[in-house]
Scaffold this motif. Structure first.
Motif, short mmCIF file in Angstrom:
data_model
loop_
_atom_site.label_atom_id
_atom_site.label_comp_id
_atom_site.label_asym_id
_atom_site.label_seq_id
_atom_site.Cartn_x
_atom_site.Cartn_y
_atom_site.Cartn_z
N ALA A 121 39.19 28.69 -42.73
CA ALA A 121 38.99 27.69 -43.84
C ALA A 121 38.70 26.10 -43.43
CB ALA A 121 40.09 27.55 -44.80
N GLY B 151 33.37 22.17 -42.34
CA GLY B 151 33.01 22.06 -44.09
C GLY B 151 34.01 21.00 -44.65
N TYR C 220 25.84 26.64 -38.46
CA TYR C 220 27.09 26.15 -37.96
C TYR C 220 27.24 25.67 -36.35
CZ TYR C 220 31.90 25.80 -39.49
OH TYR C 220 33.34 25.28 -39.83
N PHE D 240 32.00 27.33 -49.60
CA PHE D 240 31.95 26.82 -48.44
C PHE D 240 33.26 26.58 -47.57
CE2 PHE D 240 30.94 24.92 -44.48
CZ PHE D 240 29.73 25.56 -43.90
N SER E 80 36.02 29.24 -47.33
CA SER E 80 35.47 30.36 -46.51
C SER E 80 35.24 31.67 -47.51
CB SER E 80 36.31 30.93 -45.28
OG SER E 80 36.61 29.65 -44.53
N1 PHE Z 1 35.31 27.23 -44.52
C1 PHE Z 1 34.84 26.86 -42.89
C2 PHE Z 1 34.47 25.21 -43.06
O1 PHE Z 1 34.94 24.66 -43.83
C3 PHE Z 1 33.17 27.37 -43.15
C4 PHE Z 1 33.07 29.08 -43.24
C5 PHE Z 1 32.13 29.30 -44.57
C6 PHE Z 1 33.87 29.94 -42.81
C7 PHE Z 1 32.09 30.63 -44.66
C8 PHE Z 1 33.80 31.09 -43.16
C9 PHE Z 1 32.92 31.63 -44.30
O2 PHE Z 1 34.04 24.89 -41.96
#
Ligand code: PHE
Ligand code: NA
Length: 444
Positions: free
Chosen positions: A20, A24, A102, A225, A228
């Motif tokens: 998580a 993001g 990413y 996002f 996650s």
């Molecule tokens: N949650 C992660 C972040 O905030 C990104 C992410 C998105 C991971 C979707 C897994 C699935 O950076």
């Protein structure tokens, strides 16, 4: 071969929090909040996290734990002979989209880390300052690709080394470090001249922003996002969890931790944005310009910058592995590939997709697939604002309508009591309705 499992419940918690907390919270949160007017966005975001995000997080993890399979296999196992598994493909597809951009942004973080190690970024570069240095870097062809390749390589290596060791230990060290650094940075940022303007931007909602339909989709997308959610990352992590570990507390813990990091990073970024006269809607580059300017003002700022970009890169890494794990687990089962083979093939494909994202800031900046959005923004838009909420919608419908009430409550370790019923009502009715309304209103 027996399916892998987490060593302990704490190991699962740390890995899920690691998933998580990532780019993001710091990078994406600040530019999306900046683009959508600050305070009103933050408020909506918090409402969505608590009303939709955390209840759904619980549902998603429980699907994986119940089925003990990947995002597609779980639906096939729990609902054989039905089309439910098709929604699992959204998850696998989102994983490809998300990790390919990413890894590009995480590559930027590694580049900053490197320049703090060498000391180059202790002071703003003479020509054009941090803004110029960053712009000069991301518009190049090869340099950003190199850093992104390096990041992807690290991600692949951790994923093929297996679920347990690497992820569990790294998370134990860097999460507290990142939290401490952010708190220190918040202190410095708040002491800057003009920081109040930033705080009121973040905490004083401009209600008129709520008349903008796009803010709802953006806040929902950010909630998915950041948590996650909706892609199967947490479903897949849940599938390595044994049935005797209780879920509700874990879900709340993961949600609170993620929210804490987002709010703190807002308190770091926005005072600095106003103090240094940066446009809050400058988009994805926002934190890469603001943060170094704060470090420069700080005693021992160079060291702080070094530690910060180290922690940020690790946070990105622990999120990236959870994304790579989604298709890896699927291909391992589907083609009976080894973990190594699956993760290398998937990771390499994602890296190649990411090349277009990186070039989208330079020679391909004229390519704007959706509206005015460049390649990164377009992929991010499709994945975060459309695919993740649709994936989440399908999970809610699956747990709320395909399961019986007793099955659903049992899957998440709730009894048939008040809390259990509130959760069930949210997942069965409120959440699907909200997601659908937000969708329809954004299309109209
Ligand atoms: N949650 C992660 C972040 O905030 C990104 C992410 C998105 C991971 C979707 C897994 C699935 O950076
Ligand atoms: Na996050």
């Amino acid at each position: 071969m027996a399916r892998e499992q987490w060593g302990t419940k704490l190991g699962f918690m740390l890995a899920a929090m690691g998933s998580a907390v990532g780019l993001g919270n710091i990078w994406r949160f600040s530019f999306v909040a900046g683009n959508n007017g600050g305070g009103a966005f933050l408020l909506l975001y918090l409402v969505f996290v608590f009303l939709i995000g955390i209840p759904l997080l619980l549902a998603e993890v429980s699907i994986g734990r119940k089925a003990k399979s990947d995002v597609i296999g779980s639906y096939q196992k729990l609902a054989p002979g039905t089309p439910w598994f098709l929604t699992g493909f959204f998850g696998v597809f989102s994983a490809f989209l998300i990790l390919s951009f990413y890894a590009v942004v995480a590559g930027w973080s590694l580049y900053y880390l490197f320049h703090y190690i060498t000391g180059d970024f202790f002071q703003a570069p003479a020509e054009g300052g941090y803004e110029g240095a960053f712009g000069g870097f991301i518009t190049q062809e090869w340099q950003p690709l190199f850093w992104s390749a390096l990041f992807m390589t690290m991600t692949i290596v951790i994923v093929f080394s297996g679920v347990k060791k690497g992820i569990e230990t790294a998370n134990k060290v860097f999460m507290p470090l990142l939290a401490l650094l952010l708190l220190a940075l918040a202190g410095v940022s708040l002491s800057l001249d003009g920081s109040m303007e930033g705080l009121s931007f973040l905490f004083r909602p401009d209600w008129s922003a709520l008349t903008q339909p796009s803010i709802y989709v953006q806040a929902l997308g950010q909630a998915f996002f950041s948590l996650s959610l909706g892609m199967g990352a947490l479903l897949t992590y849940g599938s390595y969890l044994s049935d005797d570990k209780r879920l509700p507390g874990a879900a709340v813990g993961i949600g609170l931790m993620d929210t804490f990091f987002a709010v703190i990073s807002g308190i770091v970024i926005f005072p600095a944005v106003f103090a240094f006269n940066i446009d809050p809607s400058s988009g994805p580059p926002l934190v890469f310009i603001t943060l170094p300017s704060i470090f420069e003002q700080m005693p021992l700022g160079g060291i702080a910058g070094l530690l910060f970009f180290f922690a940020l890169s690790l946070a990105a890494l622990s999120s990236a592995i959870s994304i790579l794990e989604v298709p890896t687990a699927y291909f391992m089962r589907l083609f009976r590939w080894s973990r190594t083979k699956a993760s290398v093939i998937v990771g390499v494909i994602m890296f190649f997709l990411g090349i277009s994202v990186s070039l989208g800031f330079g020679i391909w900046s004229g390519i704007t697939p959706i509206g005015e959005r460049n390649i990164l923004d377009s992929m991010d838009y499709i994945a975060s604002n459309i695919l993740l909420p649709l994936g989440g919608l399908s999970m809610a419908l699956f747990v709320g309508w395909y399961f019986t009430k007793a099955t659903a409550l049992k899957a998440v370790d709730f009894g048939d009591n008040v809390i259990g019923n509130v959760w069930y009502g949210l997942v069965k009715y409120l959440l699907p309705v909200m997601i659908i309304i937000i969708f329809i209103s954004s299309v109209l």
